[in-house]
Design a protein around this motif. Structure first.
Motif, PDB file in Angstrom:
ATOM      1  N   GLY B  76      37.701  36.046  16.850  1.00 42.64           N
ATOM      2  CA  GLY B  76      38.423  35.065  17.649  1.00 42.64           C
ATOM      3  C   GLY B  76      38.012  34.984  19.108  1.00 42.64           C
ATOM      4  O   GLY B  76      38.357  34.024  19.791  1.00 42.64           O
ATOM      5  N   GLN B  77      37.264  35.979  19.599  1.00 46.17           N
ATOM      6  CA  GLN B  77      36.886  35.990  21.015  1.00 46.17           C
ATOM      7  C   GLN B  77      35.470  35.428  21.177  1.00 46.17           C
ATOM      8  O   GLN B  77      34.541  35.909  20.521  1.00 46.17           O
ATOM      9  CB  GLN B  77      36.931  37.434  21.530  1.00 46.17           C
ATOM     10  CG  GLN B  77      36.163  37.692  22.813  1.00 46.17           C
ATOM     11  CD  GLN B  77      36.938  37.226  24.033  1.00 46.17           C
ATOM     12  OE1 GLN B  77      38.079  37.634  24.260  1.00 46.17           O
ATOM     13  NE2 GLN B  77      36.317  36.351  24.815  1.00 46.17           N
ATOM     14  N   ASP B  78      35.327  34.416  22.026  1.00 43.97           N
ATOM     15  CA  ASP B  78      33.987  33.856  22.218  1.00 43.97           C
ATOM     16  C   ASP B  78      33.132  34.837  23.010  1.00 43.97           C
ATOM     17  O   ASP B  78      33.461  35.193  24.144  1.00 43.97           O
ATOM     18  CB  ASP B  78      34.073  32.517  22.961  1.00 43.97           C
ATOM     19  CG  ASP B  78      32.736  31.762  22.936  1.00 43.97           C
ATOM     20  OD1 ASP B  78      31.675  32.437  22.824  1.00 43.97           O
ATOM     21  OD2 ASP B  78      32.743  30.527  23.032  1.00 43.97           O
ATOM     22  N   ILE B  79      32.026  35.293  22.395  1.00 46.96           N
ATOM     23  CA  ILE B  79      31.212  36.317  23.047  1.00 46.96           C
ATOM     24  C   ILE B  79      30.436  35.765  24.237  1.00 46.96           C
ATOM     25  O   ILE B  79      29.870  36.527  25.016  1.00 46.96           O
ATOM     26  CB  ILE B  79      30.217  36.986  22.061  1.00 46.96           C
ATOM     27  CG1 ILE B  79      29.228  35.971  21.481  1.00 46.96           C
ATOM     28  CG2 ILE B  79      30.969  37.708  20.950  1.00 46.96           C
ATOM     29  CD1 ILE B  79      28.094  36.617  20.706  1.00 46.96           C
ATOM     30  N   TYR B  80      30.405  34.423  24.400  1.00 50.18           N
ATOM     31  CA  TYR B  80      29.718  33.856  25.557  1.00 50.18           C
ATOM     32  C   TYR B  80      30.685  33.526  26.686  1.00 50.18           C
ATOM     33  O   TYR B  80      30.279  32.983  27.706  1.00 50.18           O
ATOM     34  CB  TYR B  80      28.917  32.607  25.153  1.00 50.18           C
ATOM     35  CG  TYR B  80      27.616  32.977  24.466  1.00 50.18           C
ATOM     36  CD1 TYR B  80      26.450  33.157  25.204  1.00 50.18           C
ATOM     37  CD2 TYR B  80      27.566  33.175  23.094  1.00 50.18           C
ATOM     38  CE1 TYR B  80      25.264  33.521  24.589  1.00 50.18           C
ATOM     39  CE2 TYR B  80      26.389  33.539  22.464  1.00 50.18           C
ATOM     40  CZ  TYR B  80      25.236  33.706  23.216  1.00 50.18           C
ATOM     41  OH  TYR B  80      24.068  34.070  22.614  1.00 50.18           O
ATOM     42  N   ASP B  81      31.979  33.843  26.500  1.00 52.15           N
ATOM     43  CA  ASP B  81      32.946  33.606  27.567  1.00 52.15           C
ATOM     44  C   ASP B  81      32.540  34.346  28.824  1.00 52.15           C
ATOM     45  O   ASP B  81      32.009  35.447  28.751  1.00 52.15           O
ATOM     46  CB  ASP B  81      34.336  34.118  27.151  1.00 52.15           C
ATOM     47  CG  ASP B  81      35.183  32.992  26.603  1.00 52.15           C
ATOM     48  OD1 ASP B  81      34.720  31.841  26.651  1.00 52.15           O
ATOM     49  OD2 ASP B  81      36.288  33.286  26.106  1.00 52.15           O
TER      50      ASP B  81
END
Lengths: 333, 256
Positions: B76-81
């Motif tokens: 669920g966490q965008d790794i490019y955030d």
């Protein structure tokens, strides 16, 4: 050896036909010489080293000086020539210079291969070659007129007050008349002069680390610094050691620039800022004085032999170490 | 620790696009990777499959001049955030390269590398290294020579050591970029066996141009061509009854 039949007359002792591809027989030594020709250029460097060593040895008259030669008593007026002072002086300047230029070289090489954007590295990398191209006499005169006074006024007193706890560095030991000439400025000049070779070799060593080895380190969650420290320097450690040994050769052999700032006095330094002398600078600066004294010339020749032996030994140790590291890497010897 | 929290996909790729200066290397890829599965990403050389896996742990950022858009969500966490540290991403999403890339140090230190840079305690390092070597199917072969240089191992052993090294930091996803392309058939077989064991616990994403390998080890297949995801689905379906003509050509070995 059976005698080959004479092709001209056909009258051999026994008409045994020679093997199909056998060349016509020539005189043995001529043929060996012919075969050796391609090897001769490869042997030339070894021949030069041997020739230099032997002729220097002949010119030095080793027996005249005996073991006193290596002593620390030196007084040319009284004819007491113990060049131990010069050997000590050479190491006191070359070793710290090597350490400093290795540290600087590591810093520059790591920065350029690891952190700098490629475009910037492409601009900055060749500037190291420019450093290597500056003649040593330019370094020498620059250090003497532009840097040494600052060493005498600012740096040496600063070192004296901050490193007073280190033996030889205490404040009361600076002679005010020295004009900054002495060990620190000589080490400084030698550091700059060894810097191109240490930097270039360390940089090549780091460049030779395969890209996927870098990426493997990063893929395991290491930072760039950790990959440099744990993987790249280890992978390139033979190159790093080569840099150290070649840099040392450069530092201990450098002559003119050191001669201009070392102070040129034939005594051991009494503190870290004192003047002294090195083997290379001594040979250069005393050549005039030695004309007319065959004994003094013999001394200089012998000193040359000592410097040759030291650089040769350092080179040999370096090669052995590098070969050993290689064996250890692949086979775990 | 590493299983999906909600039963949804561990990795969810949406609209992933990678551009070089003038070319589009990957074009709007949508793909999910469920827990405990092995997905084979297949395609011809240059189709973008290596670029694709390199986006999944942000290794793609090491290549200057590429821009990445779209999203890759890990649980669920965008790794490019912004604010997501790529170093931490790479500890969760490990990677094995085409050629074995063992470091010039001992077998043990190779396997311990990721733990050392994460400052794990010594006891934990010992335990994780042993465990990782066992899971990579290498323990029995190297248990008596952990202090030997890793470069003295055979190529196949080196590659399994690279897998062990990646496993030691307890990732939940392991990316394998043509891991057997430099290995002989027997070493390849061993690595494939290792992959079949590992997919019981991790998400494996295998890049391969070898359809046979995809058939032997994968649960799902995704076929890329010219930077686009042409088709994806369960392995048997994809290899036996592909819908797209491009896929048909590739899996039957008639790909131009």
């Amino acid at each position: 050896m059976t005698e080959p039949p004479d092709p001209a007359t056909g009258t051999g002792p026994e008409p045994v036909p020679p093997p199909a591809a056998a060349p016509p027989a020539r005189r043995g030594w001529l043929r060996s010489l012919g075969r050796a020709v391609p090897y001769l250029p490869a042997a030339a460097p070894a021949a030069i080293v041997v020739a230099v060593a032997i002729t220097l040895l002949l010119a030095s008259g080793f027996h005249n000086f005996g073991w006193d030669f290596f002593g620390l008593k030196f007084n040319s007026d009284q004819g007491v020539w113990g060049v131990g002072v010069l050997i000590v002086g050479s190491f006191l300047t070359a070793v710290p210079a090597l350490v400093l230029s290795m540290l600087l070289g590591l810093g520059i090489a790591i920065a350029s291969t690891t952190y700098l954007p490629r475009a910037l590295a492409r601009v900055l990398d060749p500037t190291v070659d420019l450093l290597a191209g500056i003649p040593s006499v330019v370094y020498g005169i620059w250090a003497f007129v532009a840097v040494a006074p600052w060493f005498g006024r600012v740096l040496n007193p600063w070192l004296a007050s901050h490193l007073a706890f280190v033996p030889g560095f205490a404040a009361n030991s600076i002679s005010p008349s020295s004009e900054g000439v002495g060990l620190p400025i000589a080490i400084f000049v030698l550091t700059l002069m060894a810097l191109p070779i240490t930097t270039l070799l360390i940089r090549d060593a780091l460049r030779s680390v395969p890209r996927d080895l870098w990426e493997s380190g990063l893929a395991l969650g290491a930072t760039r610094w950790e990959v440099v420290r744990r993987v790249a320097l280890r992978h390139g450690r033979r190159g790093v050691w080569s840099a150290a040994f070649l840099g040392f050769g450069r530092a201990i052999g450098e002559t003119v620039a050191v001669a201009m700032v070392i102070g040129a006095v034939d005594k051991l330094p009494s503190n870290a800022y004192d003047s002294t002398w090195t083997m290379a600078a001594f040979m250069f600066q005393e050549l005039d004085a030695a004309f007319g004294s065959s004994r003094y010339l013999e001394l200089l020749a012998e000193l040359g032999l000592v410097l040759l032996a030291i650089t040769f030994a350092v080179n040999l140790i370096g090669r052995r170490l590098v070969a050993h590291l290689y064996a250890e890497e692949v086979a775990g010897l | 620790m590493s299983a999906a929290l909600d039963g949804g996909p561990v990795l969810q790729v949406r609209g992933l696009t990678v551009r070089a200066e003038r070319r589009t290397l990957l074009d709007r890829i949508d793909l999910d990777f469920p827990a405990r599965s092995l997905t084979a990403v297949i395609g011809a050389s240059g189709c973008g499959k290596t670029t694709f896996v390199r986006t999944l742990n942000r290794m793609v950022e090491l290549t200057p001049g590429l821009t990445v858009s779209g999203s890759i969500r890990y649980h669920g966490q965008d790794i490019y955030d912004r604010g997501v540290d790529p170093v931490l991403v790479r500890r969760r999403i490990g990677m094995v390269f085409q050629r074995p890339t063992v470091f010039p140090m001992s077998v043990f230190e190779n396997a311990a590398f990721g733990l050392r840079v994460a400052h794990e305690p010594e006891a934990e390092i010992d335990r994780s290294v042993t465990d990782a070597l066992a899971r990579a199917g290498l323990w029995d072969e190297v248990k008596d020579e952990l202090d030997r240089p890793a470069l003295a191992l055979s190529g196949g052993q080196q590659q399994r050591l690279c897998i062990a090294r990646a496993l030691a930091v307890h990732p939940s996803v392991l990316l394998l970029d043509e891991p057997t392309s430099a290995l002989d058939p027997i070493a390849t077989q061993r690595v494939e066996t290792t992959m079949r064991h590992l997919k019981e616990e991790l998400v494996l994403i295998l890049v391969t141009h070898n359809v046979g390998q995809a058939a032997r080890v994968s649960d799902r297949v995704a076929f890329l061509s010219a930077g686009r995801l042409i088709e994806q689905g369960p392995t048997a379906e994809m290899l036996e009854r592909p819908r797209d003509p491009l896929t048909q050509q590739f899996v039957s070995g008639r790909f131009a």
